[in-house]
Write an enzyme that holds these catalytic residues in place. Structure first.
Site, mmCIF file in Angstrom:
data_model
loop_
_atom_site.group_PDB
_atom_site.id
_atom_site.type_symbol
_atom_site.label_atom_id
_atom_site.label_comp_id
_atom_site.label_asym_id
_atom_site.label_seq_id
_atom_site.Cartn_x
_atom_site.Cartn_y
_atom_site.Cartn_z
ATOM 1 N N GLU A 94 -21.642 32.576 48.468
ATOM 2 C CA GLU A 94 -20.820 33.684 48.220
ATOM 3 C C GLU A 94 -21.186 35.354 48.385
ATOM 4 O O GLU A 94 -19.710 36.192 48.156
ATOM 5 C CB GLU A 94 -21.469 34.065 46.311
ATOM 6 C CG GLU A 94 -20.794 35.101 44.901
ATOM 7 C CD GLU A 94 -21.679 35.291 43.748
ATOM 8 O OE1 GLU A 94 -22.422 34.557 43.559
ATOM 9 O OE2 GLU A 94 -21.052 35.570 42.641
ATOM 10 N N ASP B 9 -18.063 44.352 40.224
ATOM 11 C CA ASP B 9 -18.762 43.982 38.892
ATOM 12 C C ASP B 9 -19.868 45.941 38.643
ATOM 13 O O ASP B 9 -19.685 47.198 38.049
ATOM 14 C CB ASP B 9 -19.454 43.435 38.487
ATOM 15 C CG ASP B 9 -18.380 42.095 38.056
ATOM 16 O OD1 ASP B 9 -17.721 41.701 38.937
ATOM 17 O OD2 ASP B 9 -19.232 41.595 37.964
#
Ligand code: NAG
Ligand code: NAG
Ligand code: NAG
Ligand code: NAG
Length: 840
Positions: free
Chosen positions: A810, A576
C-alpha cells in the site's frame, strides 16, 4: 473511507413551517372589516385559514419527503450500460470470471444472484485447523497472487502457504447461450523435504445465491463425483470433480473424500458453515502408509438463532467436495454448460494443458507488444514481476451487486441507495476488496493500456451509480459479503462528501489523440452516452465543493471534533490525515481540489468539442483555473515559499494527556483513564497552512503550472531535497521539515499520509516530470534529470520489496523503503508497470 457523525434531526423544516404560516394567513385576516355579519366572515376566514394552513403543512411535508428522496433518486439520463450488457448473450466472453477478488480462488458470473464457486483449503495438523478462504492478512501467507490473467480467457495464480505451494489455474471456453464452459486445475507441491508428506485438504464449493438449485451425485457413498444444477441465467449445467493425480500424467493419487450439503444463511457465512461442520473422526489410510485422523466436513447444524431469522429466499444452497491427500497432487474441476452442444472434447487433462499453454503464449505476446519492457532494458524476471502486477490488477476485478447505505441532511435515518451493479477493480484483495471512487481512476490508467474496452465499461459502471444530484458514493459497500468486512462507522456514505474525480485522468487518456474529423462512431456513441452524467458530475463538484472566493474549492466533510485529533482529517480528499487547516471552517480553500477541477474542466471542454457540444464555459473555467497569476494569488505563500491550503490555522497544537482531578482519598480506578486530547498553544488565525508535501505539489502534479513558471524551479528543489521530499525510494508524502511529519493523529492513529511514500502520487509526479521534460521551457533539463532518477528509484524499490516480501504494498517507508500498510496492494501501486513502460 468515511468516518461520519450522526446529525441531529433537521431543524430547518420545522422552522420553515412556522415562518410561512403567519405570512400566508395574516394578510387575509386584515382585509375584511365592517358592518356585514362578522360571524360569517370569521367563519369563512377560519375556513380559509384552515385550508391554507393545511396546504402549507402538506406542502412542507411533501417538500420534506421530496428532499429526503433526492439522495436516492437515480440520475434521469439513460444508463450508459444497458441492463443486459453483462448478460451471457451480449458479452458471453466476460460472463464468467474471477470476479470475487475477496477470496483466494473463486469464480462467479456477472449477474445479481450469481452462482458462486470457490476453493478453501487447509493443512491437516494435529493441533489446529487453519481454513483458508477469503484473503486475510491475518493468514500471513508468504505470498499469493496472479502471475498471469488476461481478464477474459484464463488466469494462473500461485499461492505459497507455509511449506507448500498451490497453483490455481482456470481457462474458459465459449459456446452455447450461457457463457460456456470453464475448467480449474489445482496443483500442489511441497516447498521442502519436511513438508513432502503433508496432508492437505482441498474443499471445492458451489453455492447458489437465493435462486437456482443444485443436485449432488455421489459415487461410493461419500465422493461427490459431479453435481448438476440450474439457475435462471446459467440454464442447466454440470460440474465434475475429477479424481486427483500425482502430477501431470503420473498416475492416480490416493485420496479421502468427504462432502457436505447445507443451507447457508448468506454467502458471507460460507466460511462459518464449513468451519462449524468440521469433525476429526475421519481416518486417512493410504495403502501401505500410516493411518491418520483428519478434519473433514460432516454435517452442518445451523446455530440455534439462525432458523427463521433469514428469509428463505436469501438462503444459499451449498455443496462442498472435500479431497484430502498428500503432496504433490494435481486435481481438476470441470464446469460444462448445458446449452453448449457441439463441444469438441472435455476441457481437462491434456486438452486443458494445451489451452492453458496457448493462452499463456498469447498473454506474453500481448504483454510484450504493449509494454515493450525488454526493449527498455528490463530483465526477464523484471518483466515477470510487471506481468504479475498487471495480472493482479486485472485478476482483482470484481462484479458487485447491491445497494449502498446513504444519508443526506434531509434524512433522519440512513436510507438504501437504489440497487445496482458495479464492475470495478479493487485496491487490495485482502483489506479493501471493493470499489473506491478515487482509486479507480488510477486503476483504469493501467487497465486501459491493456484493454480499452474494459476500462470504458468500468467508467460507465461507476457513472451509472450517480444520483439525480450528480453525486457518486465514494466507497462502494454493496452486499452483505462486502459489509461483513467493513467497520460499521465506515459503511454510511453522505452526499456532501466528494472524492478526487480521478476518472477524468483516464478520460483524458482515452480521448487523447481523438480528433473531431476522424472520431469513429463507436467512440462518439460512447462519449455521447457519458456526457449528461459527466456534466452533472462536474456541476456537483463545482457547486457543492465551491470555496469562499470565486474559483476556489473546499473539501466538505472534514472531521469536526477538533478536540480529539491533532489535525482533523479530510478523508474526502483521499489524503486522509494530510495536514490541513487546524480548525475546519468555511474559510478554507484547498489547492489540490482546485487542481482537480482544472483537470476536470479541461477534459470536459475536450469531450464537448469532440462531440460538437457547447464547450465555451468549460474552456473558460479551464483557463481561469490554470491562470498561474490567479493560482498564485489564491494559493502561493511567500512566507512558506510553496503552494498551500488556506484556512483558520495554527501550527501550535499538541496532543496532551487530559488532567483528571481526583480528590484526595478517592480510588483512582473510579475515574476514567485520561485520554490524549488536543491542546492549542497559540490561537488559530486565517493564514496559509504550513505543510510541505503532496498537496503543495498539485499545481505541478496535474500540470497546471506553465512550463516557464519560476515556481517549478522551487518545487523541483524541494522535491530533490533529502531533508524535504526526496528519498531513494520515491517522494515522501510530507516533508521532514513539516511540523506534523510522522505525527500520530490520536493515541492509536499512526501517520498515514504524513511521510510514507505512495505510488499513485509518485506516478503523477513521474508523469508530470515526463511532461515538463518534453515541453520547451527553462527548467526542462532539471525535469529530465529528476524524471530519470525518480522513475528509477521507484521501480527499483518496488521490485526489490516484491522479491523480498512476495508482495506489492500500500505504501513504502520513507526511511527504509520497506513495504507497509495492507498487502497485496495491487491497486494503484501497480502503476509501477506504466512507469517501467513509460506510458503516461
Ligand atoms: C439489450 O437491451 C437493449 C435495450 O435495453 C436492446 O436494445 C437490445 O436489443 C438488447 N440486446 C440483446 C442481445 O438482448
Ligand atoms: C462553475 O461555477 C462557477 C461559479 O458558480 C460558475 O461561474 C461557472 O459557470 C461554473 N462552471 C461551469 C462549467 O458550469
Ligand atoms: C478560528 O477558530 C477559532 C476557534 O474555533 C475561532 O474562535 C475563530 O473565530 C476562528 N477565526 C476565524 C477568522 O474564523
Ligand atoms: C519507517 O521505518 C522507521 C525505521 O524502521 C520507523 O521508525 C518508522 O516509524 C517507519 N515509518 C512508518 C510510517 O511506519
Amino acid at each position: 473511507m468515511a468516518r461520519e457523525r450522526r446529525r441531529k434531526p433537521i431543524e430547518g423544516t420545522d422552522r420553515r413551517r412556522h415562518e410561512r404560516d403567519p405570512r400566508s394567513i395574516q394578510p387575509e385576516c386584515k382585509v375584511v372589516k365592517g358592518k356585514v355579519d362578522i360571524t360569517h366572515i370569521c367563519l369563512a376566514l377560519a375556513a380559509i385559514c384552515c385550508v391554507v394552513g393545511f396546504s402549507v403543512y402538506f406542502y412542507n411535508l411533501y417538500m420534506q419527503w421530496w428532499l429526503s428522496r433526492r439522495v436516492i433518486t437515480p440520475h434521469p439520463s439513460p444508463r450508459i450500460l444497458n441492463s443486459n450488457s453483462s448478460s451471457p448473450t451480449v458479452t458471453p466472453e466476460k460472463f464468467w470470471g474471477s470476479y470475487r477478488p475477496q477470496v483466494y480462488f473463486g469464480m462467479k458470473t456477472r449477474s445479481p444472484k450469481s452462482l458462486v464457486t470457490g476453493l478453501m483449503w487447509m493443512q491437516q495438523t494435529e493441533l489446529d485447523v487453519h481454513l483458508r478462504h477469503t484473503c486475510e492478512q491475518s493468514d500471513g501467507l508468504p505470498s499469493y497472487g496472479w502471475l498471469m490473467h488476461d481478464g477474459l480467457n484464463f488466469g494462473v495464480q500461485e499461492i505459497r502457504d507455509f511449506g507448500f505451494l498451490l497453483k490455481t489455474e482456470f481457462a474458459k471456453r465459449i459456446g452455447g447461450q450461457h457463457g460456456g464452459d470453464w475448467s480449474w486445475r489445482i496443483t500442489g507441491r511441497a516447498e521442502n523435504a519436511e513438508h513432502q508428506a503433508s496432508l492437505i485438504s482441498l474443499l471445492f464449493y458451489v453455492a447458489t445465491d437465493g435462486q437456482g438449485m443444485l443436485q449432488p451425485h455421489l459415487e461410493g457413498g461419500t465422493r461427490l463425483a459431479f453435481l448438476t444444477g440450474s439457475t435462471e441465467e446459467l440454464g442447466h449445467f454440470q460440474i465434475t470433480f475429477q479424481k486427483p493425480w500425482v502430477g501431470e500424467n503420473k498416475g492416480p493419487k490416493y485420496a479421502s473424500f468427504n462432502h457436505l450439503k447445507a443451507v447457508s444463511p448468506g454467502l458471507h457465512r460460507l466460511t462459518d458453515v464449513v468451519k462449524s461442520s468440521l469433525s476429526n473422526h475421519f481416518i486417512h489410510s493410504p495403502p501401505g502408509g500410516k493411518k491418520k485422523h483428519y478434519f473433514a466436513v460432516d454435517t452442518y447444524q445451523p446455530a440455534p438463532e439462525s432458523p427463521g431469522s433469514t428469509p428463505p429466499s436469501e438462503n444459499c444452497q451449498v455443496l462442498v467436495h472435500q479431497v484430502t491427500l498428500q503432496l504433490p497432487f494435481q486435481i481438476e474441476v470441470v464446469f460444462e454448460s448445458g446449452s453448449f452442444m457441439d463441444r469438441p472434447n472435455q476441457l481437462s487433462g491434456e486438452v486443458l494443458s494445451a489451452v492453458l499453454a496457448q493462452h499463456q503464449t498469447a498473454f506474453e505476446d500481448k504483454f510484450s507488444s504493449i509494454f515493450q519492457l525488454r526493449k527498455k532494458g528490463f530483465s526477464p524476471l523484471q518483466e515477470q514481476f510487471a506481468m504479475a502486477a498487471l495480472s493482479n490488477m486485472i485478476g482483482g476485478m470484481g462484479y458487485f451487486y447491491g445497494h449502498s447505505i446513504v444519508q443526506s441532511k434531509y434524512n433522519d435515518q440512513p436510507v438504501l441507495y437504489p440497487e445496482g451493479p458495479l464492475f470495478t477493480a479493487v485496491p487490495a484483495r485482502s483489506f479493501f476488496p471493493r470499489g473506491f471512487l478515487w482509486d479507480e481512476g488510477f486503476h483504469q490508467l493501467l487497465v486501459s493500456q491493456w484493454d480499452t474496452a474494459m476500462s470504458q465499461e468500468v467508467i460507465a459502471s461507476w457513472l451509472d451509480l450517480m444520483n439525480v444530484e450528480g453525486w457518486i458514493p465514494r466507497e462502494q459497500i454493496l452486499d452483505n459479503e462486502a459489509r461483513s468486512k467493513v467497520p460499521s462507522e465506515f459503511i454510511l456514505q453522505r452526499n456532501e462528501n466528494a472524492n478526487p474525480p480521478t476518472l477524468f485522468l483516464v478520460l483524458e487518456k482515452l480521448i487523447r489523440g481523438l480528433e473531431v474529423a476522424s472520431l469513429v462512431q463507436k467512440d462518439e456513441l460512447y462519449l455521447r452516452k457519458l456526457l449528461p452524467r459527466l456534466r452533472s458530475w462536474y456541476d456537483w463538484y463545482n457547486t457543492t465543493q465551491a470555496g469562499p472566493l470565486p474559483y476556489t474549492f473546499r473539501w466538505r466533510g472534514r472531521d469536526e471534533d477538533t478536540n480529539m485529533y491533532l489535525n482533523p482529517k479530510t478523508l474526502t480528499s483521499g489524503l486522509d490525515d494530510y495536514p490541513r487547516a487546524s480548525h475546519p471552517s468555511s474559510d478554507e480553500r484547498h489547492v489540490d481540489l482546485r487542481c482537480w477541477m482544472a483537470l476536470a474542466s479541461g477534459v470536459m471542454a475536450d469531450v464537448c468539442t469532440l462531440l460538437g457540444e457547447p464547450a465555451e464555459e468549460y474552456q473558460r473555467m479551464q483557463q481561469v483555473l490554470s491562470n498561474n497569476v490567479l493560482l498564485e494569488e489564491q494559493h502561493w505563500s511567500e512566507q512558506l515559499n510553496a503552494f498551500a491550503d488556506y484556512g483558520n490555522h495554527t501550527q501550535s497544537v499538541v496532543l496532551e494527556r487530559e488532567k483528571i482531578y481526583i480528590p484526595p482519598g478517592q480510588p483512582r480506578h473510579h475515574y476514567p483513564s485520561p485520554r490524549l486530547v488536543r491542546a492549542i498553544r497559540k490561537p488559530p488565525k486565517l493564514q496559509y497552512v504550513g505543510a510541505l508535501g503532496y498537496v503543495s505539489l498539485f499545481p505541478f502534479l496535474l500540470r497546471v503550472l506553465q512550463p516557464d513558471s519560476p515556481r517549478l524551479e522551487t518545487l523541483f528543489r524541494d522535491m530533490r531535497n533529502e531533508k524535504k521530499l526526496w528519498t531513494p525510494y520515491g517522494l515522501r508524502s510530507l516533508s521532514k521539515t513539516s511540523p506534523l511529519y510522522l505525527k500520530y493523529n490520536t493515541e492509536h492513529d499512526g501517520p498515514y499520509w504524513r511521510g510514507p511514500i505512495w505510488i499513485n502520487i509518485n506516478y503523477l509526479a513521474v508523469k508530470a516530470l515526463h511532461h515538463y521534460s518534453s515541453t520547451e521551457g527553462p527548467f526542462r533539463q532539471q525535469a529530465t534529470d529528476l524524471y530519470q532518477q525518480l522513475r528509477s528509484n521507484l521501480i527499483t524499490n518496488i521490485y526489490h520489496q516484491y522479491l523480498e516480501t512476495g508482495y506489492i504494498w500500500e505504501q513504502y517507508n520513507d526511511s527504509t523503503g520497506k513495504g507497509q500498510g495492507s498487502y497485496p496492494f495491487t491497486g494503484w501501486s501497480s502503476l509501477v508497470v506504466l512507469m517501467m513502460a513509460e506510458e503516461y
